[in-house]
Scaffold this motif. Structure first.
Motif, short mmCIF file in Angstrom:
data_model
loop_
_atom_site.label_atom_id
_atom_site.label_comp_id
_atom_site.label_asym_id
_atom_site.label_seq_id
_atom_site.Cartn_x
_atom_site.Cartn_y
_atom_site.Cartn_z
N LYS A 145 0.84 -1.20 0.00
CA LYS A 145 0.00 0.00 0.00
C LYS A 145 0.87 1.25 0.00
CE LYS A 145 -3.86 -2.27 0.56
NZ LYS A 145 -4.81 -2.41 -0.50
N HIS A 146 0.24 2.38 -0.26
CA HIS A 146 0.91 3.69 -0.18
C HIS A 146 0.04 4.60 0.67
CE1 HIS A 146 3.81 6.71 -1.46
NE2 HIS A 146 2.80 7.54 -1.29
N ALA A 147 0.64 5.22 1.67
CA ALA A 147 -0.07 6.13 2.56
C ALA A 147 0.48 7.54 2.38
CB ALA A 147 0.09 5.69 4.01
N SER A 148 -0.40 8.52 2.47
CA SER A 148 0.00 9.92 2.43
C SER A 148 -0.46 10.61 3.70
CB SER A 148 -0.63 10.63 1.22
OG SER A 148 -0.14 10.08 0.03
N ILE A 149 0.45 11.37 4.29
CA ILE A 149 0.14 12.13 5.50
C ILE A 149 0.50 13.57 5.22
CG2 ILE A 149 0.65 12.41 7.94
CD1 ILE A 149 1.44 9.45 7.99
N ASP A 150 -0.46 14.47 5.47
CA ASP A 150 -0.27 15.87 5.08
C ASP A 150 -0.76 16.80 6.18
OD1 ASP A 150 0.26 18.07 3.39
OD2 ASP A 150 -1.82 18.09 2.72
N ILE A 192 8.98 1.28 3.21
CA ILE A 192 9.19 0.41 4.36
C ILE A 192 9.05 -1.02 3.87
CG2 ILE A 192 8.39 -0.25 6.65
CD1 ILE A 192 7.18 2.60 6.83
N ASN A 193 10.14 -1.77 3.87
CA ASN A 193 10.10 -3.15 3.43
C ASN A 193 9.37 -4.03 4.43
OD1 ASN A 193 11.50 -2.62 1.05
ND2 ASN A 193 13.47 -2.83 2.09
N SER A 194 9.72 -3.90 5.70
CA SER A 194 9.11 -4.72 6.73
C SER A 194 9.25 -4.03 8.08
CB SER A 194 9.77 -6.10 6.77
OG SER A 194 9.17 -6.90 7.74
N PHE A 195 8.14 -3.92 8.79
CA PHE A 195 8.14 -3.30 10.11
C PHE A 195 7.02 -3.93 10.92
CE2 PHE A 195 6.32 -0.24 13.07
CZ PHE A 195 7.42 0.14 13.80
N SER A 196 7.28 -4.23 12.19
CA SER A 196 6.21 -4.72 13.05
C SER A 196 6.37 -4.12 14.44
CB SER A 196 6.19 -6.24 13.12
OG SER A 196 7.38 -6.72 13.68
N LEU A 197 5.22 -3.90 15.09
CA LEU A 197 5.18 -3.34 16.42
C LEU A 197 4.17 -4.13 17.23
CD1 LEU A 197 5.69 -0.82 18.41
CD2 LEU A 197 3.50 -0.05 17.54
N ASP A 255 -1.07 -4.77 17.67
CA ASP A 255 -0.12 -5.38 16.75
C ASP A 255 -0.23 -4.67 15.41
OD1 ASP A 255 1.18 -7.67 18.09
OD2 ASP A 255 -0.90 -8.33 18.35
N ILE A 256 0.86 -4.07 14.95
CA ILE A 256 0.88 -3.36 13.68
C ILE A 256 2.00 -3.95 12.82
CG2 ILE A 256 1.21 -1.13 12.54
CD1 ILE A 256 0.10 0.17 15.10
N THR A 257 1.66 -4.33 11.60
CA THR A 257 2.63 -4.90 10.67
C THR A 257 2.55 -4.14 9.35
OG1 THR A 257 2.35 -7.07 11.66
CG2 THR A 257 3.38 -7.01 9.51
N LEU A 258 3.69 -3.69 8.86
CA LEU A 258 3.78 -3.01 7.57
C LEU A 258 4.72 -3.82 6.68
CD1 LEU A 258 4.36 0.65 8.83
CD2 LEU A 258 2.18 -0.44 8.31
N GLU A 259 4.28 -4.17 5.48
CA GLU A 259 5.09 -4.91 4.50
C GLU A 259 4.99 -4.20 3.16
OE1 GLU A 259 6.99 -7.63 4.97
OE2 GLU A 259 6.43 -7.90 7.06
N ASN A 260 6.13 -3.79 2.62
CA ASN A 260 6.17 -3.15 1.31
C ASN A 260 5.19 -1.96 1.24
OD1 ASN A 260 7.12 -2.74 -1.27
ND2 ASN A 260 5.57 -4.06 -2.19
N VAL A 261 5.38 -1.01 2.15
CA VAL A 261 4.50 0.15 2.26
C VAL A 261 5.28 1.41 1.91
CG1 VAL A 261 3.12 1.54 3.86
CG2 VAL A 261 3.04 -0.95 3.99
#
Length: 114
Positions: free
Chosen positions: A44-49, A70-75, A95-101
């Motif tokens: 996915k792609h996120a925009s914060i403004d 972000i290739n891989s991130f988890s919290l 639990d938050i996981t980001l993959e290819n974001v």
């Protein structure tokens, strides 16, 4: 450092979004117990403004526009408490996981007024 701040912004927006949904339930107490929150974003792609943040724990940073991958991130966090509009939300587990974001941040100000 700026990439970490961008990740933190995404996490804050994600968790605050869940607290906003919970605030719409009309509960009359000042504290709301929430179960667990599981967030997973992949490809996915996120925009914060246009965000202004103020905290003694953060450095002064101005971001006009930057894009990060972000290739891989988890919290994982146990026992998170959020305050929103004068109400506290106790979340048992996050639990938050980001993959290819991809994240694009623009017009971000941290501690600019200090």
């Amino acid at each position: 450092m700026t990439q970490r701040l961008a990740i933190c912004l995404v996490l804050m927006v994600s968790v605050t979004g869940f607290a906003t949904v919970a605030a719409a339930d009309g509960a009359e107490t000042n504290s709301k117990q929430l179960g667990s929150i599981d967030v997973s974003l992949e490809d996915k792609h996120a925009s914060i403004d246009g965000i202004e943040i103020s905290s003694q724990a953060l450095p002064t940073v101005e971001i006009d526009e930057r894009t990060y991958s972000i290739n891989s991130f988890s919290l994982h966090a146990d026992g998170v408490t959020l305050e929103y509009n004068g109400r506290s939300y106790d979340i048992c587990q996050v639990d938050i996981t980001l993959e290819n974001v991809g994240i694009t941040v623009s017009d971000i100000s941290i501690n600019s007024g200090e």
